[in-house]
Design a protein around this motif. Structure first.
Motif, PDB file in Angstrom:
ATOM      1  N   VAL A 116     -13.291  -6.561  -8.735  1.00 38.57           N
ATOM      2  CA  VAL A 116     -12.639  -7.806  -9.140  1.00 38.57           C
ATOM      3  C   VAL A 116     -11.200  -7.771  -8.632  1.00 38.57           C
ATOM      4  O   VAL A 116     -10.604  -6.711  -8.472  1.00 38.57           O
ATOM      5  N   CYS A 117     -10.654  -8.939  -8.380  1.00 41.90           N
ATOM      6  CA  CYS A 117      -9.259  -9.031  -7.940  1.00 41.90           C
ATOM      7  C   CYS A 117      -8.329  -8.878  -9.146  1.00 41.90           C
ATOM      8  O   CYS A 117      -8.690  -9.267 -10.259  1.00 41.90           O
ATOM      9  N   PRO A 118      -7.129  -8.341  -8.932  1.00 42.51           N
ATOM     10  CA  PRO A 118      -6.151  -8.299 -10.026  1.00 42.51           C
ATOM     11  C   PRO A 118      -5.883  -9.711 -10.546  1.00 42.51           C
ATOM     12  O   PRO A 118      -5.956 -10.693  -9.792  1.00 42.51           O
ATOM     13  N   VAL A 119      -5.567  -9.817 -11.821  1.00 40.74           N
ATOM     14  CA  VAL A 119      -5.399 -11.115 -12.485  1.00 40.74           C
ATOM     15  C   VAL A 119      -4.495 -12.081 -11.710  1.00 40.74           C
ATOM     16  O   VAL A 119      -4.868 -13.238 -11.521  1.00 40.74           O
ATOM     17  N   PRO A 120      -3.323 -11.645 -11.211  1.00 43.61           N
ATOM     18  CA  PRO A 120      -2.473 -12.634 -10.518  1.00 43.61           C
ATOM     19  C   PRO A 120      -3.091 -13.195  -9.232  1.00 43.61           C
ATOM     20  O   PRO A 120      -2.662 -14.229  -8.740  1.00 43.61           O
ATOM     21  N   LEU A 121      -4.114 -12.518  -8.705  1.00 47.19           N
ATOM     22  CA  LEU A 121      -4.715 -12.945  -7.436  1.00 47.19           C
ATOM     23  C   LEU A 121      -6.133 -13.485  -7.598  1.00 47.19           C
ATOM     24  O   LEU A 121      -6.710 -14.001  -6.647  1.00 47.19           O
ATOM     25  N   ALA A 122      -6.695 -13.346  -8.767  1.00 46.65           N
ATOM     26  CA  ALA A 122      -8.091 -13.729  -9.003  1.00 46.65           C
ATOM     27  C   ALA A 122      -8.274 -15.242  -8.985  1.00 46.65           C
ATOM     28  O   ALA A 122      -7.444 -15.991  -9.488  1.00 46.65           O
ATOM     29  N   ARG A 163      -9.390  -6.361  -1.433  1.00 51.76           N
ATOM     30  CA  ARG A 163      -9.432  -5.001  -0.933  1.00 51.76           C
ATOM     31  C   ARG A 163      -8.070  -4.374  -1.181  1.00 51.76           C
ATOM     32  O   ARG A 163      -7.051  -5.058  -1.143  1.00 51.76           O
ATOM     33  N   VAL A 164      -8.043  -3.064  -1.426  1.00 55.30           N
ATOM     34  CA  VAL A 164      -6.786  -2.387  -1.743  1.00 55.30           C
ATOM     35  C   VAL A 164      -6.519  -1.248  -0.764  1.00 55.30           C
ATOM     36  O   VAL A 164      -7.453  -0.585  -0.301  1.00 55.30           O
ATOM     37  N   THR A 165      -5.251  -1.074  -0.438  1.00 56.90           N
ATOM     38  CA  THR A 165      -4.788   0.039   0.383  1.00 56.90           C
ATOM     39  C   THR A 165      -3.565   0.640  -0.301  1.00 56.90           C
ATOM     40  O   THR A 165      -2.974   0.027  -1.194  1.00 56.90           O
ATOM     41  N   THR A 166      -3.206   1.827   0.131  1.00 59.86           N
ATOM     42  CA  THR A 166      -1.947   2.419  -0.309  1.00 59.86           C
ATOM     43  C   THR A 166      -1.156   2.800   0.923  1.00 59.86           C
ATOM     44  O   THR A 166      -1.713   3.255   1.924  1.00 59.86           O
ATOM     45  N   HIS A 167       0.145   2.574   0.845  1.00 63.35           N
ATOM     46  CA  HIS A 167       1.029   2.923   1.953  1.00 63.35           C
ATOM     47  C   HIS A 167       2.462   2.876   1.445  1.00 63.35           C
ATOM     48  O   HIS A 167       2.835   1.958   0.706  1.00 63.35           O
ATOM     49  N   ALA A 168       3.247   3.865   1.845  1.00 62.61           N
ATOM     50  CA  ALA A 168       4.678   3.899   1.527  1.00 62.61           C
ATOM     51  C   ALA A 168       4.929   3.715   0.024  1.00 62.61           C
ATOM     52  O   ALA A 168       5.751   2.913  -0.379  1.00 62.61           O
ATOM     53  N   PHE A 212      -1.658 -11.835  -0.306  1.00 59.78           N
ATOM     54  CA  PHE A 212      -1.327 -10.415  -0.232  1.00 59.78           C
ATOM     55  C   PHE A 212      -0.271 -10.142  -1.296  1.00 59.78           C
ATOM     56  O   PHE A 212       0.627 -10.958  -1.502  1.00 59.78           O
ATOM     57  N   GLN A 213      -0.409  -9.012  -1.978  1.00 57.06           N
ATOM     58  CA  GLN A 213       0.619  -8.630  -2.942  1.00 57.06           C
ATOM     59  C   GLN A 213       0.686  -7.108  -3.021  1.00 57.06           C
ATOM     60  O   GLN A 213      -0.331  -6.428  -2.896  1.00 57.06           O
ATOM     61  N   SER A 214       1.897  -6.591  -3.243  1.00 56.14           N
ATOM     62  CA  SER A 214       2.116  -5.155  -3.387  1.00 56.14           C
ATOM     63  C   SER A 214       2.736  -4.849  -4.739  1.00 56.14           C
ATOM     64  O   SER A 214       3.481  -5.661  -5.291  1.00 56.14           O
ATOM     65  N   TRP A 215       2.403  -3.660  -5.248  1.00 58.34           N
ATOM     66  CA  TRP A 215       2.992  -3.144  -6.466  1.00 58.34           C
ATOM     67  C   TRP A 215       3.409  -1.702  -6.216  1.00 58.34           C
ATOM     68  O   TRP A 215       2.794  -1.008  -5.400  1.00 58.34           O
ATOM     69  N   PRO A 216       4.417  -1.190  -6.939  1.00 62.76           N
ATOM     70  CA  PRO A 216       4.804   0.211  -6.782  1.00 62.76           C
ATOM     71  C   PRO A 216       3.673   1.124  -7.268  1.00 62.76           C
ATOM     72  O   PRO A 216       3.021   0.846  -8.280  1.00 62.76           O
ATOM     73  N   SER A 217       3.442   2.213  -6.551  1.00 66.18           N
ATOM     74  CA  SER A 217       2.335   3.111  -6.902  1.00 66.18           C
ATOM     75  C   SER A 217       2.572   3.850  -8.209  1.00 66.18           C
ATOM     76  O   SER A 217       1.619   4.350  -8.808  1.00 66.18           O
ATOM     77  N   ASP A 218       3.795   3.901  -8.696  1.00 63.70           N
ATOM     78  CA  ASP A 218       4.026   4.596  -9.961  1.00 63.70           C
ATOM     79  C   ASP A 218       3.378   3.886 -11.149  1.00 63.70           C
ATOM     80  O   ASP A 218       3.313   4.420 -12.254  1.00 63.70           O
TER      81      ASP A 218
END
Length: 91
Positions: free
Chosen positions: A41-47, A54-59, A78-84
């Motif tokens: 499922v997509c995260p709520v803000p994008l659903a 699809r999810v990736t991690t980078h930087a 497209f949206q990014s969140w901090p990995s912490d």
């Protein structure tokens, strides 16, 4: 000898690079080029209906790519969140 008319002709063959029009990026291109994980499922803000994510991690970022289920399945968000944000889940 190189003439200005030749330069103008050469530049006219690159309209996508010289315009403000977006260059489409389809899921097939993404699938073949970007290591990723399918999300159930997509995260709520994008659903929304008619989308998949699809999810990736980078930087040190978690990056979510949203594609339309229609046609060539173009990238639509497209949206990014901090990995912490995952720290609490990993304990």
């Amino acid at each position: 000898m190189f003439r200005p008319a030749c330069l103008a002709l050469a530049l006219s063959t690159l309209p996508a690079l010289a315009s403000d029009q977006p260059i489409p990026f389809t899921y097939l291109e993404f699938e073949n080029a970007v290591p990723h994980i399918d999300l159930a499922v997509c995260p709520v803000p994008l659903a929304a209906p008619g989308r998949f994510c699809r999810v990736t991690t980078h930087a040190e970022q978690i990056n979510v790519f949203v594609f339309s289920e229609d046609g060539d399945q173009p990238l639509i968000a497209f949206q990014s969140w901090p990995s912490d944000l995952l720290v609490g889940l990993m304990d």
